[in-house]
Write an enzyme that holds these catalytic residues in place. Structure first.
Site, PDB file in Angstrom:
ATOM      1  N   HIS A  82     111.146  19.077  37.698  1.00 31.89           N
ATOM      2  CA  HIS A  82     111.621  19.633  36.431  1.00 31.89           C
ATOM      3  C   HIS A  82     111.236  18.769  35.241  1.00 31.89           C
ATOM      4  O   HIS A  82     111.690  19.019  34.126  1.00 31.89           O
ATOM      5  CB  HIS A  82     113.136  19.832  36.492  1.00 31.89           C
ATOM      6  CG  HIS A  82     113.527  20.936  37.430  1.00 31.89           C
ATOM      7  ND1 HIS A  82     114.839  21.284  37.673  1.00 31.89           N
ATOM      8  CD2 HIS A  82     112.776  21.777  38.183  1.00 31.89           C
ATOM      9  CE1 HIS A  82     114.868  22.287  38.540  1.00 31.89           C
ATOM     10  NE2 HIS A  82     113.625  22.594  38.862  1.00 31.89           N
ATOM     11  N   HIS A 127     107.047  25.922  45.927  1.00 33.53           N
ATOM     12  CA  HIS A 127     107.666  27.044  46.623  1.00 33.53           C
ATOM     13  C   HIS A 127     106.906  27.418  47.892  1.00 33.53           C
ATOM     14  O   HIS A 127     107.479  28.040  48.792  1.00 33.53           O
ATOM     15  CB  HIS A 127     107.773  28.243  45.684  1.00 33.53           C
ATOM     16  CG  HIS A 127     108.891  28.121  44.707  1.00 33.53           C
ATOM     17  ND1 HIS A 127     109.580  29.205  44.205  1.00 33.53           N
ATOM     18  CD2 HIS A 127     109.471  27.031  44.135  1.00 33.53           C
ATOM     19  CE1 HIS A 127     110.516  28.794  43.375  1.00 33.53           C
ATOM     20  NE2 HIS A 127     110.459  27.470  43.309  1.00 33.53           N
TER      21      HIS A 127
END
Length: 729
Positions: free
Chosen positions: A259, A96
């Protein structure tokens, strides 16, 4: 008795965000010149003499990585690690940090540790990343200034991956910290989190944005506008990652690779969370999102609102993500927080996922709507299938894509620091060949200047060509600039702003000079086209100054090299194409932005102060560097002479200006008899309209300002010409 007020701000005891009415509130369309003066050295506690590369050179990188690896499994009671491993949290933090980058303007990204400050530190998509940074604090404290926050955040993500069995492509240090929020980044016009006013009626996302909603780094994981439609989510995923400069393969690899680790957190509705860090109470000491649900941590954590993990082994690198995606059918459901998500149906016992905190509890794998777009999108699904069948290809693609994600805005390889820098050169790094010949010296430079000025090219043409090459530089991601000489190639040589016909003529002339010099030079000396373009512009500036009675030498630093067309990613470089260049009085037709706003944005990317912006524009006008030879803003009768005429004539009170149309984009200046004297654009007249810029113009327009004008122009010119010379810094 009246309320007590602060004598400086006028605030009463009850302070609100709108308690002070500033100039921007009174005059909201006023241009913000503060963008040019942010990150002042006075705001940096390390001072302006701190040498980060030298400090990093003294870092024991292996010791730091060992400490980071130990931290991964050193679970703290105040914020317990999922499955006893912080890897997923640190990967998300690094992702992020880097993932805010967008290619359209090069802003965002991991290059300066901006995740520590508003608004990023308080975005909904960054919920609980404040805890990750607090977990890093003991190591930041230990290693001090030898590692910046910006580097440490990315390095922690690398070590997290490696500690769970993944082999990364490498790591480069070199990111320098900022010490205040970035004010130049347009994150969107929305005034509420997770709202969307950034799409056109046709569904296109506004430039330069990449995220689909305010406060998100990428897409809405629940689906477009919260609608759980994997097919509709596919275009959002592809577009968002493409706007970060990622290919289809890189997009699929990043989603699946990221993920592969960790989990989502949605133990209860997000209404249980208190204010984000910037809105938190004083006693919470910068920690936001205080969770009122049960213990507020561990099994009770609330982040995105989605709850669960993607695969049976969330702390191990494997093919589990794709295996789960393509093995099972998926049922739409809602998390305990009320978020849309998908749960695998009829799960085999061996694929049940142990709870991250509660022994004996297990749950089925989950997918977000965005995840399932990899299975249902017709363009991404074949790539995902290929990676499912070829683990080595997937691992290589993810390693390369992760390195690109985390290093995209670091700049050229000359800025890379540390022993873990990979040797392989990537085309997205905008490679420039290493210097392989002796440099020209003072004698050769003088001789070349004489030859260049004797070619018959005008001062304006030589100056405009050099400016066109150098002014592509973006301080946001350190791309562009004159080094490499890429103005010779597509796409730059076809850009309207670069006057393709004039550019072609100038380049042909310079190539003749280059070939003759290189053929006749002794001692192996050569001059590159990249150097010659800058030298020609600088020689023209000297001649123009001399014509005005000022003898100056424009400093020139040789050593630029010429890249090849094969080393130039045309699509990627086209992102550097300006929508406006006020310095050459050009703006793309139909642009819904004011010319003066575009000018300030361009100046900010070039690292210019308000005085530097002023003197450069005024000088380029009188030198005749306008696009297409247009006369707007050429407030002089001595075109080609470096003078302060623009400043003097702009302040002439006998001239009355009036717009040429209701759009107020062009203006005519008439004298006392009503005769047309000058024409100008908004980018010109703002220097007489804006009080701060007018004050600067007055300094240069004074009777004693002519010499200062020439001197300051030369200094600012050299600054722009050398913006990308990281090889000599």
């Amino acid at each position: 008795m009246s309320d007590l007020k602060c004598p400086f701000s006028g605030h009463t005891g009850a302070v609100t965000a709108s308690a002070h009415t500033g100039n921007r509130q009174w005059w909201p369309i006023q241009i913000d010149l503060g963008l040019l003066h942010q990150h002042h050295p006075a705001s940096n506690p390390l001072g302006d003499t701190f040498d980060y590369p030298a400090a990093f050179a003294g870092l024991d990188l292996e010791a730091l990585k060992a400490d980071l690896a130990a931290l991964m499994t050193d679970s703290q009671d105040w914020w317990p690690a999922d499955w006893g491993h912080y890897g997923g949290l640190f990967i998300r933090m690094a992702w992020h940090s880097a993932g805010t980058y967008r290619g359209a303007d090069g802003r965002g990204g991991a290059g300066h540790g901006n995740q520590r400050f508003a608004p990023l530190n308080s975005w909904p998509d960054n919920t609980n990343l404040d805890k990750a940074r607090r977990l890093l604090w003991p190591l930041k404290r230990k290693y001090g200034n030898a590692i910046s926050w910006a580097d440490l955040i990315i390095l922690s993500g690398n070590v997290a991956l490696e500690s769970m069995g993944f082999r990364t492509f490498g790591f480069a240090g070199g990111r320098t910290d900022i010490w205040q929020p970035e004010e130049d980044v347009f994150w969107g016009k929305e005034t509420e989190w997770l709202s969307d006013e950034r799409h056109t009626t046709e569904g296109a996302l506004d430039q330069p944005l990449a995220a689909v909603e305010m406060g998100l780094v990428y897409v809405n994981p629940e689906g477009p506008h919260g609608h759980p439609d994997p097919v509709a989510s596919g275009p959002d995923v592809r577009d968002t990652f493409a706007r970060m400069g990622m290919t289809m393969e890189e997009t699929v690899a990043l989603v699946a690779g990221g993920h592969t680790f960790g989990k989502c957190h949605g133990a209860a509705p997000v209404s249980q969370l208190e204010a984000e860090p910037e809105g938190a109470e004083l006693h919470q000491q910068g920690l936001g999102w205080h969770n009122r649900f049960e213990s507020g941590k561990g099994e009770h954590t609330i982040t995105s609102g989605i709850e669960g993990a993607w695969k049976p082994h969330p702390t191990r690198w494997d093919q589990g993500y794709f295996e789960m995606m393509f093995t099972y059918e998926w049922e739409l459901t809602k998390s305990p927080a009320g978020a849309w998500q998908w749960v695998a149906k009829d799960v085999k016992p061996e694929h049940m996922i142990p709870d991250a905190h509660v022994p004996g509890r297990a749950s089925a794998p989950i997918m977000t709507t965005a995840d399932l777009s990899l299975r249902h999108d017709p363009l991404m699904e074949p790539v995902a299938r290929r990676f499912h069948q070829d683990q080595d290809a997937f691992a290589d693609a993810f390693a390369r894509a992760w390195f690109k994600l985390t290093h995209r805005d670091l700049g050229p390889r000359a800025l890379y620091l540390g022993a873990d820098v990979p040797e392989e050169i990537q085309i997205w790094q905008d490679p420039v060949p290493a210097l392989d010949h002796p440099l020209i010296g003072a004698v050769e430079i003088k001789a070349l200047k004489q030859k260049l000025l004797a070619t018959g090219c005008s001062v304006g043409a030589l100056v405009a060509t050099a400016w066109g090459a150098a002014s592509t530089f973006r301080g946001s991601d350190r791309r562009g600039g004159a080094n490499g000489g890429r103005i010779r190639f597509q796409p730059q040589n076809t850009w309207e702003v670069n006057d393709p016909e004039q550019l072609r003529s100038v380049l042909q002339t310079l190539e003749t000079v280059q070939q003759q010099f290189n053929a006749e030079a002794t001692g192996g000396q050569r001059v590159s086209m990249a150097d010659l373009i800058v030298l020609a512009g600088s020689a023209a500036v000297e001649q123009a100054a001399a014509a005005g009675g000022h003898s100056v030498t424009v400093p020139f630093l040789p050593g630029r090299m010429d890249a090849s067309a094969d080393q130039t990613d045309t699509a990627s470089f086209n992102l550097l194409k300006p929508i406006a260049d006020g310095f050459r009085n050009w703006q793309r037709s139909g642009l819904p932005l004011r010319a003066e706003e575009c000018l300030v944005d361009r100046a900010q990317q070039l690292g210019l102060s308000a005085p530097e912006m002023t003197v450069l524009l005024a000088g380029l006008r009188v030198l005749g560097a306008n696009n297409g030879g247009n006369r707007q803003g050429v407030l002089t009768d001595r075109v080609g002479v470096l003078s302060n005429d623009f400043c003097v004539n702009l302040l002439d009170m006998s001239i009355r200006w009036s717009p040429t149309s209701e759009a107020m984009e062009g203006y005519i200046g008439r004298d006392a008899q009503g005769s047309e004297r000058w024409t100008a654009s908004r980018a010109d007249l703002v220097f007489g309209s804006n009080s701060q810029l007018r004050a600067i113009v007055e300094v240069y327009a004074q009777d004693d300002g002519a010499s200062r004008f020439v001197s300051d122009f030369v200094q600012a010119w050299v600054k722009v010409m050398n913006l990308d010379r990281f090889d000599v810094r």
